[in-house]
Design a protein around this motif. Structure first.
Motif, PDB file in Angstrom:
ATOM      1  N   PRO A  91       0.814  -1.224   0.000  1.00 58.95           N
ATOM      2  CA  PRO A  91       0.000   0.000   0.000  1.00 58.95           C
ATOM      3  C   PRO A  91       0.844   1.269   0.000  1.00 58.95           C
ATOM      4  O   PRO A  91       0.454   2.274  -0.605  1.00 58.95           O
ATOM      5  CB  PRO A  91      -0.848  -0.125   1.271  1.00 58.95           C
ATOM      6  N   LEU A  92       2.009   1.234   0.658  1.00 57.68           N
ATOM      7  CA  LEU A  92       2.890   2.406   0.632  1.00 57.68           C
ATOM      8  C   LEU A  92       3.398   2.661  -0.794  1.00 57.68           C
ATOM      9  O   LEU A  92       3.563   3.812  -1.207  1.00 57.68           O
ATOM     10  CB  LEU A  92       4.077   2.199   1.584  1.00 57.68           C
ATOM     11  N   LEU A 193       1.178  19.876  19.156  1.00 60.10           N
ATOM     12  CA  LEU A 193       1.809  19.487  17.904  1.00 60.10           C
ATOM     13  C   LEU A 193       2.877  20.497  17.500  1.00 60.10           C
ATOM     14  O   LEU A 193       2.687  21.698  17.629  1.00 60.10           O
ATOM     15  CB  LEU A 193       0.763  19.397  16.789  1.00 60.10           C
ATOM     16  N   ASP A 194       3.984  19.983  17.013  1.00 61.58           N
ATOM     17  CA  ASP A 194       5.012  20.849  16.453  1.00 61.58           C
ATOM     18  C   ASP A 194       4.673  21.063  14.978  1.00 61.58           C
ATOM     19  O   ASP A 194       4.739  20.126  14.180  1.00 61.58           O
ATOM     20  CB  ASP A 194       6.390  20.190  16.584  1.00 61.58           C
ATOM     21  N   PRO A 195       4.295  22.264  14.574  1.00 56.87           N
ATOM     22  CA  PRO A 195       3.873  22.494  13.187  1.00 56.87           C
ATOM     23  C   PRO A 195       4.988  22.278  12.171  1.00 56.87           C
ATOM     24  O   PRO A 195       4.728  22.162  10.979  1.00 56.87           O
ATOM     25  CB  PRO A 195       3.412  23.955  13.188  1.00 56.87           C
ATOM     26  N   ASN A 196       6.230  22.230  12.657  1.00 52.44           N
ATOM     27  CA  ASN A 196       7.339  22.027  11.737  1.00 52.44           C
ATOM     28  C   ASN A 196       7.600  20.544  11.450  1.00 52.44           C
ATOM     29  O   ASN A 196       8.473  20.205  10.662  1.00 52.44           O
ATOM     30  CB  ASN A 196       8.615  22.657  12.309  1.00 52.44           C
ATOM     31  N   LEU A 197       6.871  19.663  12.131  1.00 50.73           N
ATOM     32  CA  LEU A 197       7.063  18.238  11.944  1.00 50.73           C
ATOM     33  C   LEU A 197       5.820  17.625  11.325  1.00 50.73           C
ATOM     34  O   LEU A 197       4.708  18.124  11.480  1.00 50.73           O
ATOM     35  CB  LEU A 197       7.339  17.557  13.295  1.00 50.73           C
ATOM     36  N   ASP A 198       6.022  16.541  10.626  1.00 50.73           N
ATOM     37  CA  ASP A 198       4.892  15.783  10.092  1.00 50.73           C
ATOM     38  C   ASP A 198       4.397  14.882  11.214  1.00 50.73           C
ATOM     39  O   ASP A 198       5.000  13.863  11.527  1.00 50.73           O
ATOM     40  CB  ASP A 198       5.339  14.958   8.883  1.00 50.73           C
ATOM     41  N   ALA A 199       3.296  15.261  11.839  1.00 48.34           N
ATOM     42  CA  ALA A 199       2.825  14.553  13.028  1.00 48.34           C
ATOM     43  C   ALA A 199       2.154  13.231  12.692  1.00 48.34           C
ATOM     44  O   ALA A 199       1.930  12.409  13.576  1.00 48.34           O
ATOM     45  CB  ALA A 199       1.851  15.441  13.805  1.00 48.34           C
ATOM     46  N   TYR A 200       1.840  13.011  11.435  1.00 51.48           N
ATOM     47  CA  TYR A 200       1.135  11.791  11.058  1.00 51.48           C
ATOM     48  C   TYR A 200       2.047  10.870  10.266  1.00 51.48           C
ATOM     49  O   TYR A 200       2.703  11.299   9.311  1.00 51.48           O
ATOM     50  CB  TYR A 200      -0.107  12.126  10.220  1.00 51.48           C
ATOM     51  N   ASP A 201       2.104   9.615  10.663  1.00 46.52           N
ATOM     52  CA  ASP A 201       2.949   8.623  10.007  1.00 46.52           C
ATOM     53  C   ASP A 201       2.049   7.552   9.405  1.00 46.52           C
ATOM     54  O   ASP A 201       1.519   6.692  10.112  1.00 46.52           O
ATOM     55  CB  ASP A 201       3.896   8.006  11.043  1.00 46.52           C
ATOM     56  N   VAL A 202       1.856   7.595   8.092  1.00 44.20           N
ATOM     57  CA  VAL A 202       0.940   6.655   7.458  1.00 44.20           C
ATOM     58  C   VAL A 202       1.466   5.223   7.534  1.00 44.20           C
ATOM     59  O   VAL A 202       0.688   4.266   7.624  1.00 44.20           O
ATOM     60  CB  VAL A 202       0.655   7.060   5.991  1.00 44.20           C
ATOM     61  N   LYS A 203       2.783   5.054   7.547  1.00 40.71           N
ATOM     62  CA  LYS A 203       3.340   3.701   7.678  1.00 40.71           C
ATOM     63  C   LYS A 203       2.926   3.095   9.013  1.00 40.71           C
ATOM     64  O   LYS A 203       2.579   1.898   9.087  1.00 40.71           O
ATOM     65  CB  LYS A 203       4.862   3.735   7.565  1.00 40.71           C
ATOM     66  N   ARG A 204       2.949   3.890  10.069  1.00 45.82           N
ATOM     67  CA  ARG A 204       2.546   3.386  11.376  1.00 45.82           C
ATOM     68  C   ARG A 204       1.068   2.986  11.362  1.00 45.82           C
ATOM     69  O   ARG A 204       0.686   1.963  11.927  1.00 45.82           O
ATOM     70  CB  ARG A 204       2.796   4.454  12.443  1.00 45.82           C
ATOM     71  N   THR A 205       0.240   3.803  10.718  1.00 47.64           N
ATOM     72  CA  THR A 205      -1.185   3.475  10.614  1.00 47.64           C
ATOM     73  C   THR A 205      -1.385   2.156   9.882  1.00 47.64           C
ATOM     74  O   THR A 205      -2.168   1.299  10.316  1.00 47.64           O
ATOM     75  CB  THR A 205      -1.937   4.593   9.873  1.00 47.64           C
ATOM     76  N   ILE A 206      -0.677   1.971   8.775  1.00 48.55           N
ATOM     77  CA  ILE A 206      -0.793   0.735   8.000  1.00 48.55           C
ATOM     78  C   ILE A 206      -0.291  -0.456   8.807  1.00 48.55           C
ATOM     79  O   ILE A 206      -0.923  -1.523   8.831  1.00 48.55           O
ATOM     80  CB  ILE A 206      -0.043   0.875   6.665  1.00 48.55           C
ATOM     81  N   ASP A 207       0.842  -0.289   9.496  1.00 51.45           N
ATOM     82  CA  ASP A 207       1.374  -1.374  10.323  1.00 51.45           C
ATOM     83  C   ASP A 207       0.388  -1.766  11.426  1.00 51.45           C
ATOM     84  O   ASP A 207       0.175  -2.958  11.690  1.00 51.45           O
ATOM     85  CB  ASP A 207       2.712  -0.959  10.949  1.00 51.45           C
ATOM     86  N   ASP A 208      -0.204  -0.764  12.074  1.00 55.03           N
ATOM     87  CA  ASP A 208      -1.184  -1.039  13.128  1.00 55.03           C
ATOM     88  C   ASP A 208      -2.395  -1.772  12.568  1.00 55.03           C
ATOM     89  O   ASP A 208      -2.921  -2.705  13.198  1.00 55.03           O
ATOM     90  CB  ASP A 208      -1.635   0.272  13.788  1.00 55.03           C
TER      91      ASP A 208
END
Length: 220
Positions: A91-92, A193-208
Motif C-alpha cells: 500500500p505504501l 503538535l510541532d507544526p514544523n514536523l509531520d505529526a502523522y505517520d501513514v506507515k505506522r497506521t498501516i502497520d497497526d
C-alpha cells in the motif's frame, strides 16, 4: 425514398484517442493540475471540446486514461521476502505512485480506480495474504480497508502540495476558529503538535491496521 445510413456524419476526427491522452498527460505533467482544463486541452490539440468528448464520457474518464498511460512511471519497489513486511510495503508503494500524479484526486473522489500499477500491487497483496494462510474474506476486507487509507493519504498529500503551490497559509498560520477554542481537549492536542514536523505517520497506521488484522501487536 432515400435510404439513411446510420453512423456519424461529417469529417473524421482530427486527432485520435491516444493523441488526446498524450496531450493531456503532457499538460498535467508540465503545467500542473491547476492549469489543466478540457478547454486548455482542446486548444492544445486545435479541436473543439466536443472533439474530446468523442472519445471520453467525462473529464474523470480522461484522467483515468492518463493515469493508465503513465502507470509505470513509478518504479516497482523491491519487496521483502517476509510476507508480513510485504503486506505493509505494497500500500505504501501505491501511495508513492499516486502522489506522483497530483491531478489524480479528481478521479479518486469519483471512482475507485485500478490502473496497471495498482492492479500489480493488489495482486501481490492477495498472493501474499494467501501465503500467510489468510481466508479469502479476511484478505479482501484488509485490502479494501488499506485502499481507503491509501486514498485518504493521497488526497491529503496532494491537497497540501496544491495549497503550497497556491501560496495559501498552513493550518498553524491561521487564526484558531471559535468552534475549536470551545473544545479544550482538541485544543490541547493541537497545541502540543510541532507544526514544523509531520505529526502523522501513514506507515505506522498501516502497520497497526495489518497487525490488528493478523491478531498481532504492532511492530511500532
Amino acid at each position: 425514398m432515400t435510404e439513411h445510413t446510420p453512423g456519424r456524419v461529417g469529417r473524421p476526427p482530427k486527432v485520435n484517442r491516444e493523441q488526446v491522452v498524450a496531450a493531456a498527460a503532457d499538460i498535467l505533467t508540465t503545467e500542473g493540475p491547476l492549469k489543466f482544463s478540457m478547454r486548455t486541452l482542446a486548444a492544445r490539440l486545435d479541436i473543439s471540446a466536443m472533439g474530446i468528448y468523442h472519445y471520453f464520457d467525462s473529464k474523470n474518464d480522461l484522467l483515468g486514461a492518463v493515469l493508465e498511460h503513465q502507470a509505470w512511471n513509478t518504479p516497482a519497489p523491491e519487496l521483502s521476502e517476509d510476507p508480513r513486511v510485504r503486506l505493509g510495503q505494497l500500500p505504501l508503494a501505491v501511495i508513492d505512485h499516486l502522489v506522483r500524479h497530483p491531478w489524480v484526486i479528481d478521479v479518486l473522489s469519483a471512482d475507485e480506480i485500478i490502473d496497471g500499477y495498482a492492479a500489480w500491487s493488489f495482486d501481490e497483496f492477495l498472493k501474499t495474504a494467501d501465503e500467510l494462510g489468510m481466508p479469502e474474506e479476511q484478505s479482501m476486507q484488509l485490502l479494501l480497508g488499506l485502499w481507503r487509507i491509501v486514498v485518504g493519504e493521497v488526497v491529503v498529500r496532494t491537497n497540501l502540495e496544491m495549497r503550497d503551490e497556491r501560496g495559501a497559509k498552513a493550518w498553524y498560520e491561521r487564526e484558531i476558529p471559535s468552534h475549536v477554542l470551545e473544545r479544550p481537549r482538541l485544543l490541547a492536542m493541537l497545541g502540543s503538535l510541532d507544526p514544523n514536523l509531520d505529526a502523522y505517520d501513514v506507515k505506522r497506521t498501516i502497520d497497526d491496521y495489518i497487525a490488528g488484522a493478523l491478531g498481532e501487536r504492532s511492530p511500532g
